[in-house]
Design a protein around this motif. Structure first.
Motif, PDB file in Angstrom:
ATOM      1  N   GLY A  52       0.805  -1.229   0.000  1.00  0.00           N
ATOM      2  CA  GLY A  52       0.000   0.000   0.000  1.00  0.00           C
ATOM      3  C   GLY A  52       0.833   1.272   0.000  1.00  0.00           C
ATOM      4  N   ARG A  56       4.604   2.772  -1.887  1.00  0.00           N
ATOM      5  CA  ARG A  56       4.506   3.922  -2.797  1.00  0.00           C
ATOM      6  C   ARG A  56       5.343   5.098  -2.281  1.00  0.00           C
ATOM      7  N   ASP A  57       5.151   5.438  -1.002  1.00  0.00           N
ATOM      8  CA  ASP A  57       5.855   6.599  -0.462  1.00  0.00           C
ATOM      9  C   ASP A  57       7.371   6.365  -0.430  1.00  0.00           C
ATOM     10  N   LYS A  65       3.360   7.326   6.411  1.00  0.00           N
ATOM     11  CA  LYS A  65       2.623   7.636   7.624  1.00  0.00           C
ATOM     12  C   LYS A  65       2.530   6.377   8.488  1.00  0.00           C
ATOM     13  N   ASP A  66       2.284   5.253   7.843  1.00  0.00           N
ATOM     14  CA  ASP A  66       2.245   3.997   8.575  1.00  0.00           C
ATOM     15  C   ASP A  66       2.653   2.863   7.643  1.00  0.00           C
ATOM     16  N   ASP A  68       1.916  -0.905   6.459  1.00  0.00           N
ATOM     17  CA  ASP A  68       0.968  -2.017   6.455  1.00  0.00           C
ATOM     18  C   ASP A  68       1.613  -3.247   5.840  1.00  0.00           C
ATOM     19  N   ARG A 151      -8.095  -5.965  -6.022  1.00  0.00           N
ATOM     20  CA  ARG A 151      -9.124  -5.233  -5.276  1.00  0.00           C
ATOM     21  C   ARG A 151      -8.617  -3.847  -4.886  1.00  0.00           C
ATOM     22  N   ASP A 196     -17.166   1.694  -5.566  1.00  0.00           N
ATOM     23  CA  ASP A 196     -16.900   2.512  -4.389  1.00  0.00           C
ATOM     24  C   ASP A 196     -16.627   3.955  -4.823  1.00  0.00           C
ATOM     25  N   ARG A 199     -13.613   6.303  -4.132  1.00  0.00           N
ATOM     26  CA  ARG A 199     -12.360   6.270  -4.900  1.00  0.00           C
ATOM     27  C   ARG A 199     -12.156   7.555  -5.695  1.00  0.00           C
ATOM     28  N   ARG A 202     -10.528   9.732  -3.266  1.00  0.00           N
ATOM     29  CA  ARG A 202      -9.161   9.235  -3.071  1.00  0.00           C
ATOM     30  C   ARG A 202      -8.274   9.645  -4.243  1.00  0.00           C
ATOM     31  N   ARG A 205      -7.305  13.101  -3.591  1.00  0.00           N
ATOM     32  CA  ARG A 205      -6.398  13.175  -2.447  1.00  0.00           C
ATOM     33  C   ARG A 205      -4.977  12.761  -2.828  1.00  0.00           C
ATOM     34  N   PHE A 206      -4.848  11.625  -3.496  1.00  0.00           N
ATOM     35  CA  PHE A 206      -3.500  11.159  -3.823  1.00  0.00           C
ATOM     36  C   PHE A 206      -2.844  12.057  -4.876  1.00  0.00           C
ATOM     37  N   LYS A 209      -1.746  15.126  -2.932  1.00  0.00           N
ATOM     38  CA  LYS A 209      -0.692  14.862  -1.945  1.00  0.00           C
ATOM     39  C   LYS A 209       0.626  14.493  -2.618  1.00  0.00           C
ATOM     40  N   LYS A 243      -9.183  13.661   5.782  1.00  0.00           N
ATOM     41  CA  LYS A 243      -7.933  13.209   5.158  1.00  0.00           C
ATOM     42  C   LYS A 243      -7.544  14.101   3.982  1.00  0.00           C
TER      43      LYS A 243
HETATM   44  P1  ATP Z   1      -2.062   7.034   3.123  1.00  0.00           P
HETATM   45  O1  ATP Z   1      -0.617   7.327   3.044  1.00  0.00           O
HETATM   46  O2  ATP Z   1      -2.911   8.230   2.943  1.00  0.00           O
HETATM   47  O3  ATP Z   1      -2.461   6.169   4.283  1.00  0.00           O
HETATM   48  P2  ATP Z   1      -2.627   4.640   1.659  1.00  0.00           P
HETATM   49  O4  ATP Z   1      -2.338   4.284   0.232  1.00  0.00           O
HETATM   50  O5  ATP Z   1      -1.953   3.833   2.722  1.00  0.00           O
HETATM   51  O6  ATP Z   1      -2.339   6.175   1.797  1.00  0.00           O
HETATM   52  P3  ATP Z   1      -5.080   3.846   2.892  1.00  0.00           P
HETATM   53  O7  ATP Z   1      -6.400   4.530   2.852  1.00  0.00           O
HETATM   54  O8  ATP Z   1      -4.359   3.755   4.179  1.00  0.00           O
HETATM   55  O9  ATP Z   1      -4.191   4.576   1.799  1.00  0.00           O
HETATM   56  O10 ATP Z   1      -5.304   2.386   2.282  1.00  0.00           O
HETATM   57  C1  ATP Z   1      -4.275   1.412   2.249  1.00  0.00           C
HETATM   58  C2  ATP Z   1      -4.340   0.632   0.939  1.00  0.00           C
HETATM   59  O11 ATP Z   1      -5.576  -0.079   0.842  1.00  0.00           O
HETATM   60  C3  ATP Z   1      -4.291   1.515  -0.298  1.00  0.00           C
HETATM   61  O12 ATP Z   1      -2.965   1.773  -0.697  1.00  0.00           O
HETATM   62  C4  ATP Z   1      -5.054   0.680  -1.323  1.00  0.00           C
HETATM   63  O13 ATP Z   1      -4.220  -0.284  -1.897  1.00  0.00           O
HETATM   64  C5  ATP Z   1      -6.093  -0.028  -0.476  1.00  0.00           C
HETATM   65  N1  ATP Z   1      -7.373   0.704  -0.425  1.00  0.00           N
HETATM   66  C6  ATP Z   1      -7.791   1.550   0.554  1.00  0.00           C
HETATM   67  N2  ATP Z   1      -9.003   2.042   0.292  1.00  0.00           N
HETATM   68  C7  ATP Z   1      -9.399   1.495  -0.864  1.00  0.00           C
HETATM   69  C8  ATP Z   1     -10.579   1.597  -1.676  1.00  0.00           C
HETATM   70  N3  ATP Z   1     -11.602   2.398  -1.327  1.00  0.00           N
HETATM   71  N4  ATP Z   1     -10.632   0.858  -2.809  1.00  0.00           N
HETATM   72  C9  ATP Z   1      -9.614   0.051  -3.159  1.00  0.00           C
HETATM   73  N5  ATP Z   1      -8.483  -0.059  -2.462  1.00  0.00           N
HETATM   74  C10 ATP Z   1      -8.354   0.632  -1.323  1.00  0.00           C
END
Ligand code: ATP
Ligand code: MG
Length: 452
Positions: A52, A56-57, A65-66, A68, A151, A196, A199, A202, A205-206, A209, A243
């Motif tokens: 996730g 990417r970051d 930020k965290d 996973d 997904r 969804d 998205r 999102r 947002r991305f 950001k 967010k």
């Molecule tokens: P951030 O740095 O803002 O946390 P992130 O990419 O980690 O960005 P999250 O919302 O924490 O975003 O979600 C973690 C991961 O889960 C995403 O990178 C994506 O792969 C998946 N994800 C989250 N929300 C969705 C969604 N609505 N539809 C599909 N995939 C999603």
């Protein structure tokens, strides 16, 4: 079509594996706790990937930020490996491994749509047992990494960093997209937005950001499908708006929401006020406020939804009060009605919790009191619990040209005066000996406050 995305679901094409030598992600930049989790899973014989936003970051040279983690271990199996582990979610999709303040989220690979079926019975191993008609099913709730990929939302969010050999697994072309700074939805964009609609937010947002551009195919259906935000639960839209606006790129996010016509559905009153009078003091205040907020986030200072929503709603409140070009009418009742009207309509879209909404209303309702610069009433305003935030809003109103800057300057000066001299100031005369406060309190100068 994107070369990596041909026939995504049929027969799963193998990933492009980018070996350690060919990418920039270094373990030195990964949280030591996340590394611990990854290694422990691997040593127990499971697949373990960083996934996730973190991948990417790191690839972009940013600080995640965290962190996973995704694995083929089932949550119950994850729990057996870690003492400091809690299963969360209604159906235990996730494990949280806690290290003091840091929580590493460990998700078991799963296929798309499994969350929609959460109300169906699921056995211990995560196999769905019964469907809504009570028929016995045994399709697996959990999936393989191949299913987990598809997904996810954007290609740059669907990269897997493999702890076994430090390579990146890329099924969807996320590595080249990230390098080209392109945000691209995985699969057919319209289908994915319909699945969804959040998205679309999102995407804004991305893009804001990360400074990415939206791939044309990812952008194309957004305006047409923006109306689908109307049926998203307002509580989810609160989280998403926070967010968007409180993560350091609020102004860029706002501009994208306007451009993509998403704001019309998220905050219709604000969209209308800003569209009708883009150079009005209200619209300028909103931009200045978001800019300030972004600066505070980057400087690691606190920000709150209270002040954020006051700033966002301000142009709409001016408009509702019959003064779209400012200044605010000096009529508390009119202001109160305008404020409640706008907030009431906004609450139908976004659940602003009362703990933010009520103080937000307070700091807006305090604004007319700044006009009165005489008498003890002025001094009492200084002691109001919401003075600080209200004063910050006043500064923005002055900076945007709605309020005479002299008024803001006077309140700044008043706070900096020693207490004894404040009385003379509000009574419009030179200070006298008897002005000194009866009870001697330690003389604490108020620091010049910045936006809350
Ligand atoms: P951030 O740095 O803002 O946390 P992130 O990419 O980690 O960005 P999250 O919302 O924490 O975003 O979600 C973690 C991961 O889960 C995403 O990178 C994506 O792969 C998946 N994800 C989250 N929300 C969705 C969604 N609505 N539809 C599909 N995939 C999603
Ligand atoms: Mg995240």
């Amino acid at each position: 079509m994107h070369p990596y995305q041909e026939e995504p679901l049929a027969g799963h094409p193998p990933p492009v594996i980018v070996p350690r030598a060919d990418h920039s992600i270094s373990r030195a930049n990964i949280s030591p706790n996340a590394l611990k989790v990854l290694y422990r899973l691997k040593d127990a014989g499971y697949q373990a990937f960083l996934v996730g936003g973190a991948v990417r970051d790191l690839l972009l040279g940013l600080h995640p930020k965290d962190f996973d983690v995704a694995t083929n271990a089932h949550p119950e199996e994850v729990r057996k490996i870690f003492r400091n582990c809690r299963l969360i979610g209604r159906r235990f999709h996730l494990a949280h491994v806690r290290f003091g303040m840091e929580i590493i989220e460990v998700a078991t690979f799963r296929a798309a749509h499994t969350e929609v079926d959460e109300d169906n019975a699921v056995d211990e191993a995560g196999h769905r047992v019964l469907d809504v008609h009570g028929r016995i099913l045994r399709d697996n709730l959990y999936g393989s990494i191949e299913e987990d990929v598809w997904r996810r939302d954007f290609t740059a969010n669907a990269l897997y960093y493999n702890i076994a050999d430090y390579s990146i697994w890329d099924y969807v072309g996320g590595v080249p997209d990230a390098a080209a700074r392109v945000l691209r939805l995985i699969g057919d964009p319209e289908t994915r937005y319909r699945e969804d609609p959040v998205r679309m937010l999102r995407a804004a947002r991305f893009a804001a950001k990360l400074g990415f551009s939206l791939h044309p195919d990812t952008e194309a259906p957004v305006r047409r499908l923006a109306y689908m935000l109307d049926s998203v639960p307002p509580a989810r839209l609160f989280d998403e708006t926070a967010k968007l606006m409180l993560a350091g790129s609020g102004l860029a996010s706002f501009d994208l929401l306007v451009k993509l016509e998403l704001l019309d559905h998220l905050m219709p009153d604000v969209a209308r006020a800003v569209a009708e009078a883009p150079d009005s003091p209200g619209a300028r205040l909103l931009r200045l406020g978001l800019e300030n907020t972004d600066g505070r986030v980057r400087a690691d200072k606190s920000v709150t939804p209270t002040f954020l929503f006051a700033v966002l709603l301000w142009p709409a409140i001016l408009r509702a009060a019959g003064a779209p070009l400012g200044p605010l009418p000096d009529d508390p009742q009119l202001l109160g009605t305008a404020c409640d009207e706008v907030l009431g309509r906004q609450l139908r879209r976004i659940t602003i919790p009362k703990r933010f909404g009520l103080p937000m209303r307070d700091l807006i309702m305090l604004q007319p009191r700044f006009e009165r610069r005489s008498g003890r009433r002025a001094l009492r305003l200084l002691e109001h619990p919401k003075f600080r935030a209200a004063y910050d809003l006043l500064l923005l109103r002055a900076a945007s040209g709605e309020v005479d800057p002299e008024i803001a300057a006077w309140w700044t000066r008043l706070q900096e005066l020693p207490e004894a001299e404040r009385i003379a100031e509000v009574e419009g005369r030179p200070a006298e000996a008897g002005d000194a406060p009866r009870r001697r309190r330690p003389r604490r100068r108020r620091k010049r406050p910045a936006a809350e």
